[in-house]
Design a protein around this motif. Structure first.
Motif, short mmCIF file in Angstrom:
data_model
loop_
_atom_site.label_atom_id
_atom_site.label_comp_id
_atom_site.label_asym_id
_atom_site.label_seq_id
_atom_site.Cartn_x
_atom_site.Cartn_y
_atom_site.Cartn_z
N ILE A 1 0.86 -1.21 -0.08
CA ILE A 1 0.10 -0.03 -0.15
C ILE A 1 0.94 1.42 -0.14
CG2 ILE A 1 -1.50 1.16 1.26
CD1 ILE A 1 -2.81 -1.34 2.22
N LEU A 2 2.08 1.28 0.87
CA LEU A 2 2.77 2.44 0.88
C LEU A 2 3.35 2.70 -0.22
CD1 LEU A 2 4.36 1.75 4.48
CD2 LEU A 2 2.75 3.59 3.92
N ASP A 3 3.69 1.59 -1.15
CA ASP A 3 4.49 1.78 -2.27
C ASP A 3 3.59 2.55 -3.28
OD1 ASP A 3 7.01 0.45 -4.25
OD2 ASP A 3 4.80 0.87 -5.19
N SER B 1 3.16 -8.34 -8.41
CA SER B 1 1.85 -8.62 -7.77
C SER B 1 1.76 -8.08 -6.55
CB SER B 1 1.87 -10.34 -8.03
OG SER B 1 0.89 -10.71 -9.04
N THR B 2 0.73 -7.35 -6.29
CA THR B 2 0.65 -6.83 -4.90
C THR B 2 -0.95 -6.92 -4.49
OG1 THR B 2 0.22 -4.37 -5.82
CG2 THR B 2 2.46 -5.09 -5.31
N PHE B 3 -1.20 -6.83 -3.17
CA PHE B 3 -2.40 -6.61 -2.71
C PHE B 3 -3.14 -5.49 -3.09
CE2 PHE B 3 -3.68 -9.88 0.26
CZ PHE B 3 -2.66 -10.69 0.29
N PRO B 4 -2.66 -4.47 -3.43
CA PRO B 4 -3.75 -3.47 -3.97
C PRO B 4 -4.03 -3.57 -5.45
CG PRO B 4 -1.78 -2.41 -2.78
CD PRO B 4 -1.53 -3.78 -2.65
N ARG B 5 -2.99 -4.00 -6.01
CA ARG B 5 -3.30 -4.26 -7.56
C ARG B 5 -4.37 -5.35 -7.69
NH1 ARG B 5 1.00 -6.70 -11.71
NH2 ARG B 5 -0.13 -6.50 -13.68
N GLY C 1 -7.43 -3.73 -4.71
CA GLY C 1 -7.53 -2.09 -4.36
C GLY C 1 -7.16 -1.60 -3.18
N LEU C 2 -6.83 -0.56 -3.07
CA LEU C 2 -6.27 0.10 -1.72
C LEU C 2 -6.99 -0.23 -0.48
CD1 LEU C 2 -4.62 3.50 -2.97
CD2 LEU C 2 -3.37 1.67 -2.02
N ASP C 3 -8.42 0.20 -0.41
CA ASP C 3 -9.24 0.18 0.53
C ASP C 3 -9.41 -1.43 1.10
OD1 ASP C 3 -9.46 2.77 0.41
OD2 ASP C 3 -11.71 2.76 -0.50
N ASN C 4 -9.65 -2.12 0.13
CA ASN C 4 -9.84 -3.52 0.76
C ASN C 4 -8.63 -4.22 0.92
OD1 ASN C 4 -12.50 -3.86 0.08
ND2 ASN C 4 -12.12 -4.42 -2.33
N SER C 5 -7.31 -3.73 0.56
CA SER C 5 -5.96 -4.48 1.13
C SER C 5 -5.80 -3.73 2.48
CB SER C 5 -4.93 -3.65 0.26
OG SER C 5 -5.10 -4.06 -1.14
N LEU C 6 -6.47 -2.55 2.75
CA LEU C 6 -5.95 -1.99 4.23
C LEU C 6 -7.22 -2.73 5.23
CD1 LEU C 6 -4.57 -0.11 5.91
CD2 LEU C 6 -6.25 1.80 5.31
#
Ligand code: IPE
Ligand code: IPE
Ligand code: MG
Ligand code: MG
Ligand code: MG
Length: 294
Positions: free
Chosen positions: A223-225, A246-250, A253-258
Protein backbone atom coordinates in the motif's frame (compact mmCIF):
# COMPACT_ATOMS: atom_id res chain seq x y z
CA UNK A 1 -0.22 5.47 20.85
CA UNK A 2 0.69 5.21 24.49
CA UNK A 3 3.81 7.17 25.45
CA UNK A 4 5.17 4.23 27.43
CA UNK A 5 5.06 1.92 24.46
CA UNK A 6 6.65 4.54 22.22
CA UNK A 7 9.44 5.00 24.76
CA UNK A 8 9.94 1.27 25.03
CA UNK A 9 10.26 1.01 21.24
CA UNK A 10 12.77 3.85 21.20
CA UNK A 11 14.84 2.18 23.90
CA UNK A 12 15.00 -1.24 22.21
CA UNK A 13 15.79 0.48 18.91
CA UNK A 14 18.71 2.30 20.53
CA UNK A 15 19.77 -0.92 22.15
CA UNK A 16 19.93 -2.95 18.94
CA UNK A 17 21.58 -0.07 17.09
CA UNK A 18 24.42 -0.05 19.56
CA UNK A 19 24.70 -3.86 19.45
CA UNK A 20 24.83 -3.74 15.64
CA UNK A 21 27.50 -1.07 15.73
CA UNK A 22 29.64 -3.27 17.97
CA UNK A 23 29.09 -6.47 16.02
CA UNK A 24 30.15 -4.71 12.82
CA UNK A 25 33.20 -3.20 14.51
CA UNK A 26 36.73 -2.89 13.31
CA UNK A 27 37.67 -6.27 14.84
CA UNK A 28 36.37 -7.61 11.52
CA UNK A 29 39.32 -5.79 9.92
CA UNK A 30 38.60 -2.66 7.98
CA UNK A 31 37.76 -3.16 4.34
CA UNK A 32 35.54 -1.71 1.64
CA UNK A 33 33.32 -4.76 2.16
CA UNK A 34 32.85 -3.96 5.85
CA UNK A 35 32.30 -0.31 4.99
CA UNK A 36 29.47 -1.32 2.64
CA UNK A 37 27.96 -3.56 5.30
CA UNK A 38 28.10 -0.79 7.90
CA UNK A 39 26.60 1.66 5.41
CA UNK A 40 23.66 -0.67 4.83
CA UNK A 41 23.01 -1.81 8.38
CA UNK A 42 23.66 1.37 10.32
CA UNK A 43 21.99 3.81 7.95
CA UNK A 44 18.45 3.80 9.33
CA UNK A 45 15.65 1.28 9.24
CA UNK A 46 12.71 0.89 11.58
CA UNK A 47 14.19 -2.13 13.41
CA UNK A 48 10.80 -3.81 13.57
CA UNK A 49 12.22 -7.35 13.60
CA UNK A 50 14.61 -6.76 16.53
CA UNK A 51 11.75 -5.03 18.38
CA UNK A 52 9.61 -8.13 17.83
CA UNK A 53 12.43 -10.27 19.23
CA UNK A 54 12.58 -8.15 22.40
CA UNK A 55 8.79 -8.00 22.69
CA UNK A 56 8.43 -11.77 22.43
CA UNK A 57 11.31 -12.25 24.87
CA UNK A 58 9.45 -10.02 27.34
CA UNK A 59 6.29 -12.08 26.85
CA UNK A 60 8.28 -15.23 27.65
CA UNK A 61 9.86 -13.71 30.74
CA UNK A 62 13.35 -13.42 29.23
CA UNK A 63 15.75 -10.52 29.77
CA UNK A 64 16.75 -8.05 27.07
CA UNK A 65 20.37 -9.23 27.41
CA UNK A 66 19.48 -12.79 26.56
CA UNK A 67 17.61 -11.61 23.44
CA UNK A 68 20.40 -9.39 22.04
CA UNK A 69 21.97 -12.01 19.78
CA UNK A 70 18.61 -12.86 18.22
CA UNK A 71 17.75 -9.18 17.76
CA UNK A 72 21.06 -8.50 16.02
CA UNK A 73 20.91 -11.58 13.84
CA UNK A 74 17.42 -10.95 12.44
CA UNK A 75 18.36 -7.38 11.51
CA UNK A 76 21.57 -8.56 9.83
CA UNK A 77 19.61 -11.06 7.75
CA UNK A 78 16.91 -8.49 6.98
CA UNK A 79 19.49 -5.94 5.81
CA UNK A 80 21.21 -8.54 3.67
CA UNK A 81 17.84 -9.27 2.05
CA UNK A 82 17.29 -5.57 1.33
CA UNK A 83 20.72 -5.16 -0.30
CA UNK A 84 20.05 -8.10 -2.60
CA UNK A 85 16.41 -7.10 -3.18
CA UNK A 86 17.58 -3.75 -4.55
CA UNK A 87 20.12 -5.18 -7.01
CA UNK A 88 19.60 -4.60 -10.74
CA UNK A 89 18.85 -8.31 -11.21
CA UNK A 90 16.06 -8.09 -8.64
CA UNK A 91 14.04 -4.90 -8.03
CA UNK A 92 16.66 -2.56 -9.48
CA UNK A 93 16.17 0.18 -6.91
CA UNK A 94 18.40 3.19 -6.38
CA UNK A 95 17.02 4.47 -3.07
CA UNK A 96 16.71 2.72 0.30
CA UNK A 97 16.26 4.14 3.79
CA UNK A 98 16.51 7.59 2.23
CA UNK A 99 19.96 7.01 0.73
CA UNK A 100 21.48 5.48 -2.40
CA UNK A 101 21.20 1.68 -2.33
CA UNK A 102 24.35 -0.26 -1.54
CA UNK A 103 25.19 -1.20 -5.14
CA UNK A 104 24.86 2.48 -6.12
CA UNK A 105 26.89 3.83 -3.19
CA UNK A 106 29.54 1.13 -3.70
CA UNK A 107 29.31 -1.27 -6.65
CA UNK A 108 27.31 -4.35 -7.54
CA UNK A 109 29.87 -6.97 -6.59
CA UNK A 110 30.52 -5.31 -3.24
CA UNK A 111 26.77 -5.21 -2.57
CA UNK A 112 26.39 -8.91 -3.33
CA UNK A 113 29.31 -9.77 -1.08
CA UNK A 114 28.21 -7.45 1.73
CA UNK A 115 24.85 -9.27 1.69
CA UNK A 116 26.58 -12.65 1.75
CA UNK A 117 28.83 -11.62 4.64
CA UNK A 118 25.95 -10.16 6.66
CA UNK A 119 24.00 -13.37 6.34
CA UNK A 120 26.99 -15.39 7.50
CA UNK A 121 27.62 -12.98 10.37
CA UNK A 122 24.03 -13.39 11.55
CA UNK A 123 24.54 -17.10 12.13
CA UNK A 124 27.92 -16.56 13.71
CA UNK A 125 26.45 -14.05 16.20
CA UNK A 126 23.59 -16.41 16.96
CA UNK A 127 25.92 -19.31 17.69
CA UNK A 128 28.02 -17.37 20.19
CA UNK A 129 27.90 -18.50 23.80
CA UNK A 130 26.16 -16.06 26.15
CA UNK A 131 23.30 -16.21 28.65
CA UNK A 132 21.34 -18.60 26.41
CA UNK A 133 21.58 -22.33 26.94
CA UNK A 134 23.08 -24.51 24.20
CA UNK A 135 19.63 -25.87 23.46
CA UNK A 136 18.26 -22.36 22.95
CA UNK A 137 21.08 -21.40 20.62
CA UNK A 138 20.63 -24.50 18.47
CA UNK A 139 16.88 -23.94 18.30
CA UNK A 140 17.36 -20.32 17.25
CA UNK A 141 19.91 -21.23 14.59
CA UNK A 142 17.39 -23.61 13.07
CA UNK A 143 14.52 -21.13 13.30
CA UNK A 144 16.53 -18.52 11.42
CA UNK A 145 17.95 -20.96 8.88
CA UNK A 146 14.53 -22.36 8.05
CA UNK A 147 13.03 -18.88 7.78
CA UNK A 148 15.44 -17.58 5.17
CA UNK A 149 16.29 -20.56 2.98
CA UNK A 150 14.67 -22.81 0.40
CA UNK A 151 11.31 -22.92 2.15
CA UNK A 152 11.36 -19.33 3.43
CA UNK A 153 12.49 -15.90 2.35
CA UNK A 154 14.63 -17.00 -0.61
CA UNK A 155 11.70 -19.00 -2.00
CA UNK A 156 9.42 -16.00 -1.53
CA UNK A 157 11.84 -13.72 -3.34
CA UNK A 158 12.19 -16.22 -6.20
CA UNK A 159 8.40 -16.41 -6.43
CA UNK A 160 8.17 -12.61 -6.45
CA UNK A 161 10.58 -12.32 -9.37
CA UNK A 162 8.93 -15.13 -11.31
CA UNK A 163 5.57 -13.40 -10.87
CA UNK A 164 6.53 -10.05 -12.41
CA UNK A 165 4.11 -9.12 -15.18
CA UNK A 166 1.50 -11.62 -13.97
CA UNK A 167 -1.46 -11.18 -11.66
CA UNK A 168 -1.34 -13.85 -8.98
CA UNK A 169 -4.62 -15.09 -7.52
CA UNK A 170 -5.20 -14.39 -3.85
CA UNK A 171 -3.83 -17.62 -2.38
CA UNK A 172 -0.67 -17.50 -4.47
CA UNK A 173 -0.15 -13.85 -3.52
CA UNK A 174 -0.60 -14.69 0.15
CA UNK A 175 1.91 -17.53 -0.18
CA UNK A 176 4.48 -15.24 -1.82
CA UNK A 177 4.09 -12.50 0.79
CA UNK A 178 4.19 -14.94 3.69
CA UNK A 179 7.40 -16.45 2.37
CA UNK A 180 9.30 -13.36 1.31
CA UNK A 181 8.44 -11.28 4.39
CA UNK A 182 6.18 -13.12 6.80
CA UNK A 183 8.41 -16.00 7.82
CA UNK A 184 11.30 -13.81 9.01
CA UNK A 185 8.88 -11.70 11.04
CA UNK A 186 7.30 -14.81 12.58
CA UNK A 187 10.75 -16.30 13.22
CA UNK A 188 11.82 -13.08 14.99
CA UNK A 189 8.98 -13.57 17.45
CA UNK A 190 9.66 -17.27 17.99
CA UNK A 191 13.38 -16.64 18.42
CA UNK A 192 12.66 -13.98 21.04
CA UNK A 193 10.25 -16.27 22.87
CA UNK A 194 12.76 -19.10 22.81
CA UNK A 195 15.07 -17.00 25.01
CA UNK A 196 12.56 -17.59 27.82
CA UNK A 197 9.98 -20.24 28.50
CA UNK A 198 6.76 -20.89 26.61
CA UNK A 199 4.43 -23.87 26.67
CA UNK A 200 3.32 -25.49 23.43
CA UNK A 201 -0.04 -23.67 23.30
CA UNK A 202 1.66 -20.30 23.66
CA UNK A 203 4.21 -21.29 21.03
CA UNK A 204 1.41 -22.12 18.58
CA UNK A 205 -0.39 -18.87 19.38
CA UNK A 206 2.81 -16.90 18.81
CA UNK A 207 3.45 -18.63 15.50
CA UNK A 208 -0.12 -17.83 14.45
CA UNK A 209 0.26 -14.18 15.48
CA UNK A 210 3.60 -13.99 13.68
CA UNK A 211 2.09 -15.31 10.47
CA UNK A 212 -0.69 -12.72 10.61
CA UNK A 213 1.64 -9.82 11.49
CA UNK A 214 4.11 -10.80 8.77
CA UNK A 215 1.47 -10.88 6.05
CA UNK A 216 -0.14 -7.67 7.30
CA UNK A 217 3.26 -5.96 7.26
CA UNK A 218 3.87 -6.83 3.60
CA UNK A 219 0.33 -5.77 2.60
CA UNK A 220 1.04 -2.40 4.21
CA UNK A 221 4.37 -2.26 2.34
CA UNK A 222 2.45 -2.77 -0.93
CA UNK A 223 0.00 0.00 0.00
CA UNK A 224 2.76 2.43 0.99
CA UNK A 225 4.53 1.80 -2.32
CA UNK A 226 1.47 3.25 -4.09
CA UNK A 227 0.46 5.98 -1.71
CA UNK A 228 3.51 7.43 -0.01
CA UNK A 229 5.83 10.05 -1.48
CA UNK A 230 9.43 8.97 -2.01
CA UNK A 231 10.71 11.48 0.51
CA UNK A 232 8.69 10.03 3.37
CA UNK A 233 9.03 6.42 2.21
CA UNK A 234 12.82 6.53 1.86
CA UNK A 235 12.46 4.39 -1.28
CA UNK A 236 11.03 5.30 -4.67
CA UNK A 237 7.26 5.50 -4.81
CA UNK A 238 5.45 3.44 -7.44
CA UNK A 239 8.15 0.87 -8.13
CA UNK A 240 5.77 -2.10 -7.80
CA UNK A 241 3.60 -0.88 -10.64
CA UNK A 242 6.63 0.01 -12.76
CA UNK A 243 8.00 -3.52 -12.30
CA UNK A 244 4.63 -5.22 -12.84
CA UNK A 245 4.70 -6.78 -9.36
CA UNK A 246 1.81 -8.76 -8.00
CA UNK A 247 0.58 -6.83 -4.96
CA UNK A 248 -2.47 -6.68 -2.74
CA UNK A 249 -3.60 -3.24 -3.93
CA UNK A 250 -3.29 -4.38 -7.53
CA UNK A 251 -5.53 -7.37 -6.85
CA UNK A 252 -7.96 -5.99 -4.25
CA UNK A 253 -7.62 -2.19 -4.45
CA UNK A 254 -6.26 0.07 -1.71
CA UNK A 255 -9.27 0.09 0.61
CA UNK A 256 -9.81 -3.66 0.61
CA UNK A 257 -6.10 -4.24 1.09
CA UNK A 258 -6.03 -2.01 4.15
CA UNK A 259 -9.13 -3.74 5.50
CA UNK A 260 -7.44 -7.13 5.00
CA UNK A 261 -4.28 -5.95 6.76
CA UNK A 262 -6.34 -4.66 9.69
CA UNK A 263 -8.28 -7.91 9.84
CA UNK A 264 -4.97 -9.76 10.13
CA UNK A 265 -3.83 -7.48 12.96
CA UNK A 266 -7.08 -8.22 14.80
CA UNK A 267 -6.37 -11.92 14.27
CA UNK A 268 -2.87 -11.43 15.70
CA UNK A 269 -4.29 -9.66 18.76
CA UNK A 270 -6.69 -12.55 19.36
CA UNK A 271 -3.86 -15.08 19.14
CA UNK A 272 -1.68 -13.02 21.48
CA UNK A 273 -4.51 -12.86 24.02
CA UNK A 274 -3.95 -16.59 24.57
CA UNK A 275 -0.49 -15.98 26.03
CA UNK A 276 0.07 -15.72 29.77
CA UNK A 277 3.02 -13.33 29.75
CA UNK A 278 3.23 -9.59 29.16
CA UNK A 279 2.04 -9.12 25.56
CA UNK A 280 1.68 -5.32 25.57
CA UNK A 281 4.74 -4.79 23.40
CA UNK A 282 3.78 -7.50 20.92
CA UNK A 283 0.25 -6.11 20.58
CA UNK A 284 1.63 -2.63 20.06
CA UNK A 285 4.03 -3.80 17.33
CA UNK A 286 1.25 -5.80 15.66
CA UNK A 287 -0.77 -2.60 15.35
CA UNK A 288 2.27 -0.61 14.23
CA UNK A 289 2.97 -3.08 11.44
CA UNK A 290 -0.10 -1.71 9.66
CA UNK A 291 -0.70 1.73 11.21
CA UNK A 292 2.68 3.05 10.14
CA UNK A 293 3.49 5.88 7.78
CA UNK A 294 6.62 4.47 6.15
C1 IPE B 1 11.12 -3.52 3.90
O1 IPE B 1 11.17 -3.81 5.28
C2 IPE B 1 11.12 -4.78 3.12
C3 IPE B 1 10.01 -5.67 3.41
C4 IPE B 1 10.18 -6.88 3.85
C5 IPE B 1 8.66 -5.23 3.18
P1 IPE B 1 11.09 -2.65 6.34
O2 IPE B 1 9.94 -1.74 6.01
O3 IPE B 1 11.09 -3.24 7.70
O4 IPE B 1 12.43 -1.85 6.07
P2 IPE B 1 13.37 -1.02 7.06
O5 IPE B 1 14.19 -2.02 7.81
O6 IPE B 1 12.50 -0.23 8.00
O7 IPE B 1 14.19 -0.16 6.17
C1 IPE C 1 11.11 -7.28 -0.11
O1 IPE C 1 9.86 -6.97 -0.57
C2 IPE C 1 11.13 -8.51 0.70
C3 IPE C 1 12.51 -8.85 1.08
C4 IPE C 1 13.50 -8.01 1.05
C5 IPE C 1 12.78 -10.19 1.50
P1 IPE C 1 9.81 -5.62 -1.43
O2 IPE C 1 10.62 -5.72 -2.66
O3 IPE C 1 8.40 -5.20 -1.58
O4 IPE C 1 10.52 -4.61 -0.40
P2 IPE C 1 10.81 -3.09 -0.72
O5 IPE C 1 9.49 -2.45 -1.03
O6 IPE C 1 11.78 -3.05 -1.84
O7 IPE C 1 11.38 -2.58 0.58
MG1 MG D 1 11.32 -7.24 -3.91
MG1 MG E 1 12.02 -4.26 -3.43
MG1 MG F 1 7.70 -3.22 -1.42
Amino acid sequence: MSDDLGLWLQSVTNRVNSELDQVLGSHLTSSRLLEAARYSVLGGGKRLRPALVYAAAAAAGASLESADACAVSVELVHTYSLIHDDLPCMDDDALRRGRPTTHIAFDEATAVLAGDALQALAFSVLSKKDRRSDAMRVKQLKLLGDAVGFTGMALGQATDLASEGRVLELNALRFMHEKKTGVLIAASMLMGASCGSTNSDSWKALAEAGRAIGLAFQIRDDILDETTPTKLLGKEQGRDQALGKSTFPRLLGLDNSLAEARRLVAEAHLALAQLDGDTRFLKYLATQSVERSH
